[in-house]
Design an enzyme around this catalytic site. Structure first.
Site, PDB file in Angstrom:
ATOM      1  N   ASP A  46      40.171  37.439  26.017  1.00  0.00           N
ATOM      2  CA  ASP A  46      41.091  37.433  24.876  1.00  0.00           C
ATOM      3  C   ASP A  46      42.349  36.626  25.203  1.00  0.00           C
ATOM      4  OD1 ASP A  46      42.262  39.202  26.604  1.00  0.00           O
ATOM      5  OD2 ASP A  46      42.699  40.733  25.102  1.00  0.00           O
ATOM      6  N   LYS A 114      34.111  43.545  28.078  1.00  0.00           N
ATOM      7  CA  LYS A 114      35.150  43.989  29.006  1.00  0.00           C
ATOM      8  C   LYS A 114      36.242  44.685  28.212  1.00  0.00           C
ATOM      9  CE  LYS A 114      38.059  40.943  31.155  1.00  0.00           C
ATOM     10  NZ  LYS A 114      39.392  41.359  30.666  1.00  0.00           N
ATOM     11  N   GLU A 183      43.785  42.787  38.187  1.00  0.00           N
ATOM     12  CA  GLU A 183      44.738  41.703  37.892  1.00  0.00           C
ATOM     13  C   GLU A 183      46.116  42.035  38.450  1.00  0.00           C
ATOM     14  OE1 GLU A 183      44.672  40.203  33.890  1.00  0.00           O
ATOM     15  OE2 GLU A 183      46.480  38.994  34.194  1.00  0.00           O
TER      16      GLU A 183
HETATM   17  O1  KIV Z   1      41.409  37.397  28.863  1.00  0.00           O
HETATM   18  C1  KIV Z   1      41.195  36.944  29.998  1.00  0.00           C
HETATM   19  O2  KIV Z   1      41.067  35.739  30.222  1.00  0.00           O
HETATM   20  C2  KIV Z   1      41.100  37.900  31.092  1.00  0.00           C
HETATM   21  C3  KIV Z   1      41.137  37.364  32.486  1.00  0.00           C
HETATM   22  C4  KIV Z   1      42.501  36.945  32.813  1.00  0.00           C
HETATM   23  C5  KIV Z   1      40.593  38.328  33.459  1.00  0.00           C
HETATM   24  O3  KIV Z   1      41.014  39.063  30.856  1.00  0.00           O
END
Ligand code: KIV
Length: 292
Positions: A46, A114, A183
């Site tokens: 996202d 995710k 992260e």
């Molecule tokens: O949205 C994204 O790109 C992410 C990564 C930074 C892990 O969640």
């Protein structure tokens, strides 16, 4: 062999495996490049909201946005293992709504979803897993929590905070996550969590000891210079290279050097003759072909 959630789930560096390579992609050309570069996992993150859609944070991204971009990635990279982010508020209201939103991403072409957060997310992770949808967790700095965290800050800097993240990681694994993104946590915290889990950790600003690494496409390629956290290694400067190329094009158009005849389509000699004899206005009949 194509990656799958179970294959990722058993991929630990401590077993002699190479770290997993995850990269974000949001569109067809990006997905093709990421696959040609040999990535193991594509994340339709996202982060889309910030690096592609021009929002200040990820909170504006909708399920519709994620479906649109996941489908583009899936069309271009049919052999990729694609994880799509559940955007903010798509998994906060009820397990039923969460499952329906996750299913939309799967139908768009993802093989897993995710979501961000710890203990509060356990019922959602269990519900998605029961619907046979693989779930990746995301702990540490969770960008969808930007308002409650008060900014993009390193997490897990105290023993208590580190232990909380570590315990949440175990809870996520227990609830069914097949891997977890860490992260912006100190290296040692990344290492200890990685050692304590049987599922792989994928780090972004979590040090070198995770079971994999992920970076955002636009950060790595130097397309996006808005936020430059310490953990971003910029492998190219495509923003500058692109602006140079675009400026050259604009100059060439303006000074008449683009396009040349070689870059243009030509009529056959017969058609040129026909046009020359019959097609030109009377006033130009005696003029060589050049003025037509
Ligand atoms: O949205 C994204 O790109 C992410 C990564 C930074 C892990 O969640």
């Amino acid at each position: 062999m194509k990656w799958s959630a179970p294959k990722v789930a058993s991929h630990k560096v401590r077993d002699g495996n190479k770290p997993l390579v995850m990269l974000t992609a949001y569109d067809a050309p990006g997905a093709k490049m990421v696959m040609e570069a040999g990535a193991d996992v594509i994340l339709v993150g996202d982060s889309l909201g910030m690096v592609v859609l021009g929002y200040e944070d990820t909170l504006q991204v909708t399920v519709g946005d994620m479906v649109h971009h996941t489908a583009a990635v899936a069309r271009a990279a049919p052999d990729a293992f694609i994880v799509a982010d559940l955007p903010w508020l798509s998994y906060h209201i009820s397990p039923e709504e969460t499952v329906k939103n996750a299913a939309q991403l799967i139908r768009a072409g993802a093989q897993a979803v995710k979501l961000e957060g710890g203990y509060d997310r356990i019922p959602m992770i269990e519900a998605i897993s029961k619907a046979e949808i693989p779930v990746m967790g995301h702990l540490g700095l969770t960008p969808q929590s930007i308002l409650s965290l008060g900014g993009y800050k390193i997490q897990g800097k105290t023993t208590n905070a580190a232990l909380t993240i570590s315990n949440e990681a175990k809870a996520l694994a227990h609830a069914g996550c097949f891997s977890v993104v860490l992260e912006c946590v100190p290296s040692l915290v990344g290492k200890l969590i990685t050692e304590s889990l049987d599922i792989p950790t994928i780090g972004i600003g979590a040090g070198p000891d995770c079971d994999g690494q992920v970076l955002v496409f636009h950060d790595l390629l130097g397309i996006n210079h808005d936020l430059q956290p310490k953990f971003v290694r910029t492998y190219a400067n495509l923003k500058e290279t692109s602006i140079e190329a675009l400026t050259q094009y604009a100059n060439d158009v303006r000074n008449g050097t683009f396009p040349t005849q070689e870059e243009s389509y030509q009529l056959s000699d017969d058609e040129v003759e026909t046009l020359g004899l019959y097609g030109r206005p009377d006033s130009l009949k005696d003029d060589p072909l050049g003025s037509w």
